[in-house]
Design a protein around this motif. Structure first.
Motif, mmCIF file in Angstrom:
data_model
loop_
_atom_site.group_PDB
_atom_site.id
_atom_site.type_symbol
_atom_site.label_atom_id
_atom_site.label_comp_id
_atom_site.label_asym_id
_atom_site.label_seq_id
_atom_site.Cartn_x
_atom_site.Cartn_y
_atom_site.Cartn_z
ATOM 1 N N ARG A 1 1.930 4.102 8.943
ATOM 2 C CA ARG A 1 0.502 4.370 9.151
ATOM 3 C C ARG A 1 -0.310 3.953 7.929
ATOM 4 N NH1 ARG A 1 2.180 9.767 11.271
ATOM 5 N NH2 ARG A 1 1.839 10.406 9.138
ATOM 6 N N HIS A 2 0.153 4.308 6.764
ATOM 7 C CA HIS A 2 -0.573 3.998 5.530
ATOM 8 C C HIS A 2 -0.669 2.500 5.292
ATOM 9 C CE1 HIS A 2 -0.974 3.346 1.177
ATOM 10 N NE2 HIS A 2 -1.790 4.376 1.236
ATOM 11 N N GLU A 3 0.419 1.805 5.436
ATOM 12 C CA GLU A 3 0.426 0.381 5.119
ATOM 13 C C GLU A 3 -0.271 -0.465 6.175
ATOM 14 O OE1 GLU A 3 1.152 -0.990 2.205
ATOM 15 O OE2 GLU A 3 1.356 1.088 1.619
ATOM 16 N N MET A 4 -0.264 -0.028 7.432
ATOM 17 C CA MET A 4 -1.018 -0.777 8.444
ATOM 18 C C MET A 4 -2.514 -0.664 8.174
ATOM 19 S SD MET A 4 0.811 -2.522 10.395
ATOM 20 C CE MET A 4 -0.378 -2.986 11.610
ATOM 21 N N LEU A 5 -2.959 0.511 7.751
ATOM 22 C CA LEU A 5 -4.378 0.717 7.485
ATOM 23 C C LEU A 5 -4.785 0.109 6.146
ATOM 24 C CD1 LEU A 5 -7.023 2.002 8.359
ATOM 25 C CD2 LEU A 5 -6.282 4.096 7.238
ATOM 26 N N PHE A 6 -4.096 0.477 5.080
ATOM 27 C CA PHE A 6 -4.508 0.061 3.743
ATOM 28 C C PHE A 6 -3.857 -1.238 3.271
ATOM 29 C CE2 PHE A 6 -5.150 4.676 3.766
ATOM 30 C CZ PHE A 6 -6.509 4.681 3.549
ATOM 31 N N GLY A 7 -2.683 -1.544 3.749
ATOM 32 C CA GLY A 7 -2.022 -2.767 3.319
ATOM 33 C C GLY A 7 -2.501 -3.991 4.061
ATOM 34 N N PHE A 8 -2.446 -3.933 5.374
ATOM 35 C CA PHE A 8 -2.811 -5.091 6.188
ATOM 36 C C PHE A 8 -4.276 -5.052 6.589
ATOM 37 C CE2 PHE A 8 -3.118 -7.291 10.295
ATOM 38 C CZ PHE A 8 -2.697 -8.548 9.893
ATOM 39 N N GLY A 9 -4.725 -3.947 7.135
ATOM 40 C CA GLY A 9 -6.087 -3.847 7.653
ATOM 41 C C GLY A 9 -7.161 -4.096 6.607
ATOM 42 N N VAL A 10 -7.023 -3.481 5.454
ATOM 43 C CA VAL A 10 -8.034 -3.647 4.405
ATOM 44 C C VAL A 10 -8.086 -5.090 3.915
ATOM 45 C CG1 VAL A 10 -8.606 -3.003 2.031
ATOM 46 C CG2 VAL A 10 -8.073 -1.249 3.697
ATOM 47 N N ALA A 11 -6.958 -5.751 3.846
ATOM 48 C CA ALA A 11 -6.956 -7.151 3.395
ATOM 49 C C ALA A 11 -7.743 -8.028 4.357
ATOM 50 C CB ALA A 11 -5.524 -7.666 3.270
ATOM 51 N N ILE A 12 -7.543 -7.843 5.648
ATOM 52 C CA ILE A 12 -8.233 -8.664 6.632
ATOM 53 C C ILE A 12 -9.727 -8.340 6.660
ATOM 54 C CG2 ILE A 12 -8.329 -9.300 9.069
ATOM 55 C CD1 ILE A 12 -5.778 -10.224 7.386
ATOM 56 N N VAL A 13 -10.078 -7.064 6.647
ATOM 57 C CA VAL A 13 -11.491 -6.663 6.655
ATOM 58 C C VAL A 13 -12.185 -7.134 5.377
ATOM 59 C CG1 VAL A 13 -13.043 -4.667 6.603
ATOM 60 C CG2 VAL A 13 -11.164 -4.738 8.232
ATOM 61 N N ALA A 14 -11.533 -6.981 4.232
ATOM 62 C CA ALA A 14 -12.135 -7.425 2.972
ATOM 63 C C ALA A 14 -12.350 -8.933 2.981
ATOM 64 C CB ALA A 14 -11.249 -7.025 1.792
ATOM 65 N N GLY A 15 -11.388 -9.685 3.460
ATOM 66 C CA GLY A 15 -11.547 -11.138 3.537
ATOM 67 C C GLY A 15 -12.705 -11.530 4.435
ATOM 68 N N PHE A 16 -12.829 -10.865 5.575
ATOM 69 C CA PHE A 16 -13.934 -11.157 6.491
ATOM 70 C C PHE A 16 -15.275 -10.811 5.849
ATOM 71 C CE2 PHE A 16 -16.965 -9.431 9.534
ATOM 72 C CZ PHE A 16 -17.253 -10.571 10.259
ATOM 73 N N LEU A 17 -15.377 -9.610 5.286
ATOM 74 C CA LEU A 17 -16.654 -9.187 4.720
ATOM 75 C C LEU A 17 -17.056 -10.018 3.505
ATOM 76 C CD1 LEU A 17 -16.428 -5.306 5.059
ATOM 77 C CD2 LEU A 17 -17.782 -6.907 6.417
ATOM 78 N N LEU A 18 -16.105 -10.359 2.666
ATOM 79 C CA LEU A 18 -16.433 -11.170 1.490
ATOM 80 C C LEU A 18 -16.909 -12.566 1.876
ATOM 81 C CD1 LEU A 18 -13.615 -10.140 -0.974
ATOM 82 C CD2 LEU A 18 -16.060 -9.725 -1.236
ATOM 83 N N THR A 19 -16.483 -13.044 3.016
ATOM 84 C CA THR A 19 -16.934 -14.356 3.485
ATOM 85 C C THR A 19 -18.244 -14.231 4.258
ATOM 86 O OG1 THR A 19 -14.649 -15.081 3.593
ATOM 87 C CG2 THR A 19 -16.252 -16.386 4.807
ATOM 88 N N ALA A 20 -18.359 -13.215 5.096
ATOM 89 C CA ALA A 20 -19.550 -13.054 5.929
ATOM 90 C C ALA A 20 -20.780 -12.666 5.129
ATOM 91 C CB ALA A 20 -19.280 -12.016 7.006
ATOM 92 N N VAL A 21 -20.603 -11.986 4.006
ATOM 93 C CA VAL A 21 -21.752 -11.534 3.217
ATOM 94 C C VAL A 21 -22.584 -12.719 2.732
ATOM 95 C CG1 VAL A 21 -20.680 -11.420 0.922
ATOM 96 C CG2 VAL A 21 -22.452 -9.788 1.540
ATOM 97 N N GLN A 22 -21.965 -13.858 2.549
ATOM 98 C CA GLN A 22 -22.710 -15.056 2.139
ATOM 99 C C GLN A 22 -23.702 -15.478 3.223
ATOM 100 O OE1 GLN A 22 -20.201 -17.965 -0.319
ATOM 101 N NE2 GLN A 22 -18.753 -17.057 1.115
ATOM 102 N N THR A 23 -23.283 -15.411 4.465
ATOM 103 C CA THR A 23 -24.159 -15.777 5.571
ATOM 104 C C THR A 23 -25.224 -14.714 5.802
ATOM 105 O OG1 THR A 23 -22.336 -16.944 6.604
ATOM 106 C CG2 THR A 23 -24.201 -16.397 8.009
#
Length: 96
Positions: free
Chosen positions: A51-73
């Motif tokens: 549970r911990h690693e799916m949320l914080f290990g994988f999920g946060v990486a994907i969300v952070a990558g999306f947000l860091l890219t989308a914030v430019q637009t």
């Protein structure tokens, strides 16, 4: 550019890190689920680790990558790149 390609846009280190992490975590979880790792038990048990690693290990990486890219637009301002992006990705990696 002097910046390595992987650190030029926010999604690159996080999507790459999330994919690499999945390649390691999924087989580890399958081995644990099959009872092939009896000598090693993470704190809280394997289900809590999953549970911990799916949320914080994988999920946060994907969300952070999306947000860091989308914030430019969304804002019209340049996102993180170079050393600050590398430090943020390193912080995520240190938690793994």
């Amino acid at each position: 550019m002097a910046i390595p390609p992987v650190l030029r846009l926010g999604f690159r280190p996080f999507f790459l890190g999330g994919a690499a992490y999945a390649l390691i975590a999924v087989p580890l979880w399958l081995l644990a689920l099959g009872g092939l790792l009896p000598g090693w038990q993470p704190a809280g048990g394997w289900l809590a680790w999953h549970r911990h690693e799916m949320l914080f290990g994988f999920g946060v990486a994907i969300v952070a990558g999306f947000l860091l890219t989308a914030v430019q637009t969304w804002t019209g301002r340049p996102g993180l790149s170079g050393r600050p992006l590398g430090l943020l990705a390193g912080l995520w990696l240190a938690g793994r």
